[in-house]
Design a protein around this motif. Structure first.
Motif, mmCIF file in Angstrom:
data_model
loop_
_atom_site.group_PDB
_atom_site.id
_atom_site.type_symbol
_atom_site.label_atom_id
_atom_site.label_comp_id
_atom_site.label_asym_id
_atom_site.label_seq_id
_atom_site.Cartn_x
_atom_site.Cartn_y
_atom_site.Cartn_z
ATOM 1 N N ALA A 116 -30.874 -6.908 -24.516
ATOM 2 C CA ALA A 116 -30.711 -7.882 -25.600
ATOM 3 C C ALA A 116 -31.895 -8.839 -25.701
ATOM 4 C CB ALA A 116 -29.426 -8.670 -25.398
ATOM 5 N N ASN A 117 -32.941 -8.560 -24.922
ATOM 6 C CA ASN A 117 -34.154 -9.397 -24.938
ATOM 7 C C ASN A 117 -33.863 -10.818 -24.463
ATOM 8 O OD1 ASN A 117 -36.944 -9.714 -25.304
ATOM 9 N ND2 ASN A 117 -36.673 -10.532 -27.381
ATOM 10 N N VAL A 118 -32.961 -10.927 -23.496
ATOM 11 C CA VAL A 118 -32.677 -12.207 -22.837
ATOM 12 C C VAL A 118 -33.477 -12.240 -21.538
ATOM 13 C CG1 VAL A 118 -30.885 -13.563 -21.665
ATOM 14 C CG2 VAL A 118 -30.378 -12.438 -23.849
ATOM 15 N N PRO A 119 -34.264 -13.297 -21.289
ATOM 16 C CA PRO A 119 -35.093 -13.324 -20.074
ATOM 17 C C PRO A 119 -34.259 -13.317 -18.802
ATOM 18 C CG PRO A 119 -35.127 -15.466 -21.180
ATOM 19 C CD PRO A 119 -34.447 -14.513 -22.108
ATOM 20 N N VAL A 120 -34.612 -12.434 -17.871
ATOM 21 C CA VAL A 120 -33.931 -12.365 -16.578
ATOM 22 C C VAL A 120 -34.973 -12.477 -15.471
ATOM 23 C CG1 VAL A 120 -32.090 -10.902 -17.503
ATOM 24 C CG2 VAL A 120 -34.065 -9.842 -16.398
ATOM 25 N N VAL A 121 -34.505 -12.864 -14.296
ATOM 26 C CA VAL A 121 -35.389 -12.938 -13.142
ATOM 27 C C VAL A 121 -35.848 -11.522 -12.787
ATOM 28 C CG1 VAL A 121 -35.567 -13.608 -10.709
ATOM 29 C CG2 VAL A 121 -34.165 -14.966 -12.281
ATOM 30 N N PRO A 122 -37.154 -11.308 -12.499
ATOM 31 C CA PRO A 122 -37.610 -9.972 -12.097
ATOM 32 C C PRO A 122 -36.805 -9.443 -10.918
ATOM 33 C CG PRO A 122 -39.475 -11.427 -12.452
ATOM 34 C CD PRO A 122 -38.252 -12.289 -12.527
ATOM 35 N N GLY A 123 -36.383 -8.169 -11.014
ATOM 36 C CA GLY A 123 -35.579 -7.605 -9.946
ATOM 37 C C GLY A 123 -35.193 -6.173 -10.216
ATOM 38 N N THR A 124 -34.265 -5.653 -9.436
ATOM 39 C CA THR A 124 -33.870 -4.250 -9.542
ATOM 40 C C THR A 124 -32.971 -4.009 -10.749
ATOM 41 O OG1 THR A 124 -32.023 -4.693 -8.030
ATOM 42 C CG2 THR A 124 -34.039 -3.825 -7.070
ATOM 43 N N LYS A 125 -33.127 -2.847 -11.360
ATOM 44 C CA LYS A 125 -32.265 -2.443 -12.466
ATOM 45 C C LYS A 125 -31.168 -1.489 -11.993
ATOM 46 C CE LYS A 125 -35.760 -2.871 -16.128
ATOM 47 N NZ LYS A 125 -36.476 -2.163 -17.210
ATOM 48 N N GLU A 126 -31.422 -0.834 -10.842
ATOM 49 C CA GLU A 126 -30.456 0.109 -10.286
ATOM 50 C C GLU A 126 -29.789 -0.508 -9.063
ATOM 51 O OE1 GLU A 126 -29.705 2.917 -11.759
ATOM 52 O OE2 GLU A 126 -31.220 2.533 -13.305
ATOM 53 N N PRO A 127 -28.551 -0.094 -8.758
ATOM 54 C CA PRO A 127 -27.870 -0.624 -7.577
ATOM 55 C C PRO A 127 -28.582 -0.248 -6.276
ATOM 56 C CG PRO A 127 -26.617 1.182 -8.563
ATOM 57 C CD PRO A 127 -27.719 0.853 -9.519
ATOM 58 N N VAL A 128 -28.460 -1.114 -5.292
ATOM 59 C CA VAL A 128 -29.048 -0.882 -3.971
ATOM 60 C C VAL A 128 -27.913 -0.862 -2.951
ATOM 61 C CG1 VAL A 128 -30.665 -1.731 -2.239
ATOM 62 C CG2 VAL A 128 -31.167 -2.074 -4.665
ATOM 63 N N TYR A 129 -27.793 0.241 -2.237
ATOM 64 C CA TYR A 129 -26.742 0.384 -1.232
ATOM 65 C C TYR A 129 -27.299 0.428 0.190
ATOM 66 C CZ TYR A 129 -24.113 1.942 -5.360
ATOM 67 O OH TYR A 129 -23.538 2.025 -6.601
ATOM 68 N N ASP A 130 -28.563 0.774 0.302
ATOM 69 C CA ASP A 130 -29.140 1.093 1.607
ATOM 70 C C ASP A 130 -30.167 0.042 2.017
ATOM 71 O OD1 ASP A 130 -29.708 3.092 3.809
ATOM 72 O OD2 ASP A 130 -31.695 2.903 2.875
ATOM 73 N N VAL A 131 -30.089 -0.415 3.254
ATOM 74 C CA VAL A 131 -30.979 -1.464 3.746
ATOM 75 C C VAL A 131 -32.436 -1.002 3.776
ATOM 76 C CG1 VAL A 131 -30.655 -0.865 6.190
ATOM 77 C CG2 VAL A 131 -31.289 -3.200 5.557
ATOM 78 N N VAL A 132 -32.674 0.268 4.056
ATOM 79 C CA VAL A 132 -34.039 0.789 4.122
ATOM 80 C C VAL A 132 -34.684 0.760 2.737
ATOM 81 C CG1 VAL A 132 -35.479 2.780 4.673
ATOM 82 C CG2 VAL A 132 -33.529 2.218 6.145
ATOM 83 N N LEU A 133 -33.948 1.255 1.733
ATOM 84 C CA LEU A 133 -34.447 1.227 0.366
ATOM 85 C C LEU A 133 -34.625 -0.213 -0.100
ATOM 86 C CD1 LEU A 133 -35.185 2.548 -2.335
ATOM 87 C CD2 LEU A 133 -32.730 2.588 -2.889
ATOM 88 N N GLY A 134 -33.659 -1.059 0.250
ATOM 89 C CA GLY A 134 -33.727 -2.461 -0.146
ATOM 90 C C GLY A 134 -34.970 -3.144 0.392
#
Length: 447
Positions: free
Chosen positions: A126-144
């Motif tokens: 919707a073109n609302v400004p968001v804080v830069p970050g992940t778009k996909e869920p993170v489940y794993d500490v290594v990936l995180g």
């Protein structure tokens, strides 16, 4: 309009809703736990019905018993207040299935905005400004950790289903990541039954600014200005005010338009709040949406002359908004202090017990929302907030002086409260000059 509304809540918000209904000519039903048999909301409602034992799980969170009470008392609608089932999509859907009007948005919207990751991605579209970050869920500490290393520290790990600061950790370096991510995820599982996490770039020392919005079933959406909720302890708000000293008229217009765009993006219908983080460069970022009435709604009512509960009920009854955007004018300044039954000297330990004596001040520009009275026994099973003290005056310095005067007159004996701590904040020079952010308490006091 509804003939009878059941209030699926307790405490001051239940009392607030009962009073609004009475003004609208609507009968009310109070539900209560065994611990709340003598509570004020049970005495003020037209009818009251016990729905279970003291535990919230057996009473205020028990959907089936609340639905049964609604059917038994022939109520048309349920007002969930805030907390408990107010943002529970399963409950909203159950109401719909039973042909009972849930006073709030649809289950679909609650789901979309309640899942923080989905809400974030919806706002991006919707073109609302968001804080830069992940778009996909993170489940794993290594990936995180890999994502955080690439993003650059500090970062903040959040539970997708989170709220109230639960499942959230600020991580300042790679060394801290594994421990903090695992703890946040464990807390999310315990609190929400969900291990879905996401990671954002951490915005240092922001203000917490929220915009009140209202949207009807006919496509009309307006905002009612902002509240500054930066005075927090462990992500729990303590003092809220409107307007914010940090917001210019130009920035208010800009943020208000974005808040309306956010609400329209999900076809929102009801009252709600769009929460932003505002950095030191006056850049703002969407944080979350609360799909319910807020604890601090009263300060917005004071500066705009509106009644948000009445409007919320009218929207649910399929009536158009009573206001257009040009009708909303912010006049003067309002401040709210949350008074809790807790001991600040013992790490804010909750202090339930019997109120042996109390005095609640009044006067011009003073509003007290509460459900306590002399002789009332504060139960140990629920939130510790017992009083919302609100003041209104022509400008912020005058409102601060009025609040200091009012708090000096409040008497609550028999239990410990945070009254003196609130008094300290109001007398702090940095607070009075408007030099505040979400770290104000931890930076100024030994917490």
């Amino acid at each position: 309009m509804f003939n009878k509304i059941l209030i699926a809540n307790r405490g001051e918000i239940a009392v607030r809703i009962i009073r609004a209904c009475r003004e609208m000519g609507i009968k009310t039903v109070a539900v209560y736990s065994e611990a709340d048999r003598e509570a004020l909301h049970t005495q003020l409602a037209d009818e009251s019905i016990c729905i279970g034992k003291a535990s919230s799980t057996d009473s205020y969170l028990n959907m089936e018993r609340i639905i049964c009470a609604t059917i038994a008392t022939k109520a048309d609608a349920i007002h969930p207040g805030f907390g408990f089932l107010s943002e529970n999509s399963k409950f909203a859907l159950l109401c719909e299935t039973c042909n009972i009007k849930f006073i709030g948005p649809s289950a679909k919207i609650i789901d979309k905005m309640g899942n923080k990751l989905e809400a974030r991605n919806t706002m991006i579209k919707a073109n609302v400004p968001v804080v830069p970050g992940t778009k996909e869920p993170v489940y794993d500490v290594v990936l995180g950790k890999k994502i955080a290393d690439e993003m650059g520290y500090p970062v903040i790990v959040k539970a997708s289903s989170g709220g109230g600061g639960k499942g959230m950790r600020i991580i300042n370096s790679a060394v801290e990541f594994d421990h903090n991510f695992s703890n946040a995820q464990r807390e999310s599982i315990n609190s929400f039954g969900d291990n879905t996490m996401y990671i954002e770039k951490y915005i240092a020392n922001p203000r917490h600014i929220e915009f009140q919005i209202m949207a009807d079933n006919f496509g009309n959406v307006i905002h009612l200005g902002e509240r500054d909720c930066s005075i927090q302890r462990r992500h729990q708000k303590m003092i809220e005010e409107s307007p914010s000293i940090a917001i210019t008229d130009e920035l208010r217009t800009q943020m208000g338009e974005v808040a309306i765009r956010a609400a329209k993006a999900v076809k929102y219908q009801s009252v709600g709040t769009i929460e932003f983080l505002l950095d030191k460069n006056n850049k703002f970022y969407f944080m979350e949406m609360n799909t319910r009435i807020q604890v601090e709604h009263g300060v917005t009512e004071l500066v705009t002359g509106t009644d948000l509960i009445r409007e919320q009920i009218s929207i649910a009854a399929n009536l158009p908004l009573s206001y257009k955007q040009e009708d909303i004018l912010i006049r003067g300044h309002a401040i709210e202090c949350r008074i809790n039954a807790e001991n600040p000297d013992k790490n804010f330990m909750p202090c339930p017990g019997k109120i042996t004596n109390m005095h609640i001040p009044g006067g011009n520009g003073v509003r007290i929302d509460t459900a306590i009275y002399t002789g009332y026994e504060i139960p140990p099973f629920y939130d510790s907030m017992i009083l919302k003290v609100m003041v209104y005056d022509r400008d912020r310095p005058s409102a601060i002086k009025k609040m200091i005067s009012v708090l000096g007159e409040v008497v609550i004996e028999g239990v410990s409260t945070n009254l003196d701590f609130q008094y300290k904040i109001l007398n702090n020079e940095d607070f009075q000059s408007g030099k505040v952010d979400t770290h104000f308490i931890q930076e100024h006091y030994d917490m």
